[in-house]
Scaffold this motif. Sequence first.
Motif, PDB file in Angstrom:
ATOM      1  N   ALA A  86       1.213  -7.053  -6.101  1.00 52.48           N
ATOM      2  CA  ALA A  86      -0.156  -7.155  -5.589  1.00 52.48           C
ATOM      3  C   ALA A  86      -1.159  -6.970  -6.714  1.00 52.48           C
ATOM      4  O   ALA A  86      -2.181  -7.684  -6.793  1.00 52.48           O
ATOM      5  N   ARG A  87      -0.890  -6.055  -7.611  1.00 52.55           N
ATOM      6  CA  ARG A  87      -1.812  -5.809  -8.716  1.00 52.55           C
ATOM      7  C   ARG A  87      -1.769  -6.912  -9.766  1.00 52.55           C
ATOM      8  O   ARG A  87      -2.782  -7.161 -10.439  1.00 52.55           O
ATOM      9  N   VAL A  88      -0.637  -7.580  -9.920  1.00 56.23           N
ATOM     10  CA  VAL A  88      -0.590  -8.740 -10.813  1.00 56.23           C
ATOM     11  C   VAL A  88      -1.545  -9.815 -10.298  1.00 56.23           C
ATOM     12  O   VAL A  88      -2.327 -10.408 -11.059  1.00 56.23           O
ATOM     13  N   THR A  89      -1.501 -10.064  -8.991  1.00 55.75           N
ATOM     14  CA  THR A  89      -2.426 -11.033  -8.397  1.00 55.75           C
ATOM     15  C   THR A  89      -3.866 -10.605  -8.612  1.00 55.75           C
ATOM     16  O   THR A  89      -4.705 -11.379  -9.100  1.00 55.75           O
ATOM     17  N   VAL A  90      -4.192  -9.362  -8.269  1.00 56.85           N
ATOM     18  CA  VAL A  90      -5.578  -8.888  -8.323  1.00 56.85           C
ATOM     19  C   VAL A  90      -6.094  -8.845  -9.758  1.00 56.85           C
ATOM     20  O   VAL A  90      -7.224  -9.266 -10.043  1.00 56.85           O
ATOM     21  N   ARG A  91      -5.292  -8.343 -10.681  1.00 58.90           N
ATOM     22  CA  ARG A  91      -5.778  -8.240 -12.063  1.00 58.90           C
ATOM     23  C   ARG A  91      -5.936  -9.610 -12.705  1.00 58.90           C
ATOM     24  O   ARG A  91      -6.875  -9.821 -13.489  1.00 58.90           O
ATOM     25  N   PRO A 142      11.715  -1.123  -3.683  1.00 58.51           N
ATOM     26  CA  PRO A 142      11.086  -2.360  -3.213  1.00 58.51           C
ATOM     27  C   PRO A 142       9.591  -2.220  -2.954  1.00 58.51           C
ATOM     28  O   PRO A 142       8.818  -3.145  -3.206  1.00 58.51           O
ATOM     29  N   ARG A 143       9.178  -1.045  -2.469  1.00 57.32           N
ATOM     30  CA  ARG A 143       7.751  -0.827  -2.214  1.00 57.32           C
ATOM     31  C   ARG A 143       6.954  -0.817  -3.509  1.00 57.32           C
ATOM     32  O   ARG A 143       5.827  -1.332  -3.573  1.00 57.32           O
ATOM     33  N   ASP A 144       7.547  -0.239  -4.552  1.00 60.56           N
ATOM     34  CA  ASP A 144       6.856  -0.188  -5.840  1.00 60.56           C
ATOM     35  C   ASP A 144       6.736  -1.585  -6.455  1.00 60.56           C
ATOM     36  O   ASP A 144       5.732  -1.907  -7.103  1.00 60.56           O
ATOM     37  N   VAL A 145       7.781  -2.398  -6.257  1.00 57.06           N
ATOM     38  CA  VAL A 145       7.704  -3.781  -6.734  1.00 57.06           C
ATOM     39  C   VAL A 145       6.559  -4.510  -6.038  1.00 57.06           C
ATOM     40  O   VAL A 145       5.751  -5.196  -6.678  1.00 57.06           O
ATOM     41  N   ALA A 192       0.819  -1.215   0.000  1.00 53.65           N
ATOM     42  CA  ALA A 192       0.000   0.000   0.000  1.00 53.65           C
ATOM     43  C   ALA A 192       0.850   1.260   0.000  1.00 53.65           C
ATOM     44  O   ALA A 192       0.389   2.320  -0.460  1.00 53.65           O
ATOM     45  N   SER A 193       2.095   1.169   0.482  1.00 50.99           N
ATOM     46  CA  SER A 193       2.972   2.344   0.546  1.00 50.99           C
ATOM     47  C   SER A 193       3.718   2.596  -0.758  1.00 50.99           C
ATOM     48  O   SER A 193       4.417   3.599  -0.894  1.00 50.99           O
ATOM     49  N   GLY A 194       3.584   1.679  -1.732  1.00 50.19           N
ATOM     50  CA  GLY A 194       4.311   1.821  -2.986  1.00 50.19           C
ATOM     51  C   GLY A 194       3.439   2.302  -4.124  1.00 50.19           C
ATOM     52  O   GLY A 194       2.213   2.393  -4.018  1.00 50.19           O
ATOM     53  N   LYS A 195       4.096   2.621  -5.233  1.00 52.97           N
ATOM     54  CA  LYS A 195       3.400   3.068  -6.446  1.00 52.97           C
ATOM     55  C   LYS A 195       3.558   1.995  -7.511  1.00 52.97           C
ATOM     56  O   LYS A 195       4.681   1.636  -7.878  1.00 52.97           O
TER      57      LYS A 195
END
Length: 371
Positions: free
Chosen positions: A272-277, A264-267, A216-219
């Motif tokens: 997380a978005r790879v999983t969700v999408r 690392p936060r952005d990774v 949540a802290s990454g972009k």
Amino acid sequence: MSERYIGLMSGTSADGIDGVIAEFDGDQLIRLLGSLHHDYPEALRRRLIEVSVDQPAITLAEFAALDAAIGDAFAAAARDLIRESGVDAESITAIGSHGQTMFHDGPNGLTLQMGDGNRIAALTGITTIADFRRLDMALGGQGAPLAPAFHQALFANAVESRCALNLGGIANITTLPAGGRGTVIGYDTGPANGLMDEWMLRCTGQPFDDNGAFAASGKPDEAMIAALLADPYFALPAPKSTGRDYFRLDWALKRYPAMPGMSPRDVQASLARVTVRSVADSIRRTMPDTARLIVCGGGSRNAELLRLLGEALPGVAVDTSAMHGLAPEWIEAAAFAWLAMRRMNGQPGNLPSVTGARRAVSLGAVLLAPR
């Protein structure tokens, strides 16, 4: 007349063994009489992850020793569960032990779950059912996922179309059409906790992303997300299954070599978005009229994943299984108690529409307790 079974499960994250004592009336789960999580000894856990993810060469002697050590750990979990629950061991019909998946290649009919069921039966004095996947594979199926039949028994609803989502090391879905109209479909959608946990361990030394706070802290990096989602697995039709031996950190690094230079936060945000999408795309493609998503597995405790799922699936209610009578962390262990019950009663445990097997069969090898 009700029956009692123990279910034991360790997922691909290999963080330990989940165990439940479940009471069934016919095909229906009445209640859980006990539950617990039993940690693996840390040295054993590290070696299991090394062997299953990195797949180094090991000797036959170590292979046999690992099989015995996992079996002993499962037996210890069952004994602890019985002691802490206060349930009389004599009242338990059988133990359903999934074992520890070390390798899975569904398309080629290959799988390996370790944890000697003979040792579990001998050390507990309770008939044990193990090796649930290989008969389905011998009949042309992928041997996975096996939980969808239990999801159907637990979550199917006449009013609305639902989808069950298990977020373990790998993510898998089960479609449950409203009123039983249509075929139940289930398959592995791709990576979930396993890939994110591997990244967390590498870059922070922590075994997992607590509540998804790091992600949540990454972009998110859209180029990285696109590169990973371009993997051919995501476009394959069902039935399909996979494992952590495929969706591992080396896989991500090969598909997106710029990853080590990123924050690392952005990774983590991108993973997380790879999983969700991949989950959301699968649901839209497989059952576009889904009204409710019921989430179970360890990833149900990741608030960021749940938030992202809600964003990716507008109009779909996102719940955890706790809102439907069973805590998310016990779903898979309960599923193997249910599969053991089905085996002892001579009932099918697989869904050919899910695994691709030629027919429905009763799953698991029955190892009688020594008398």
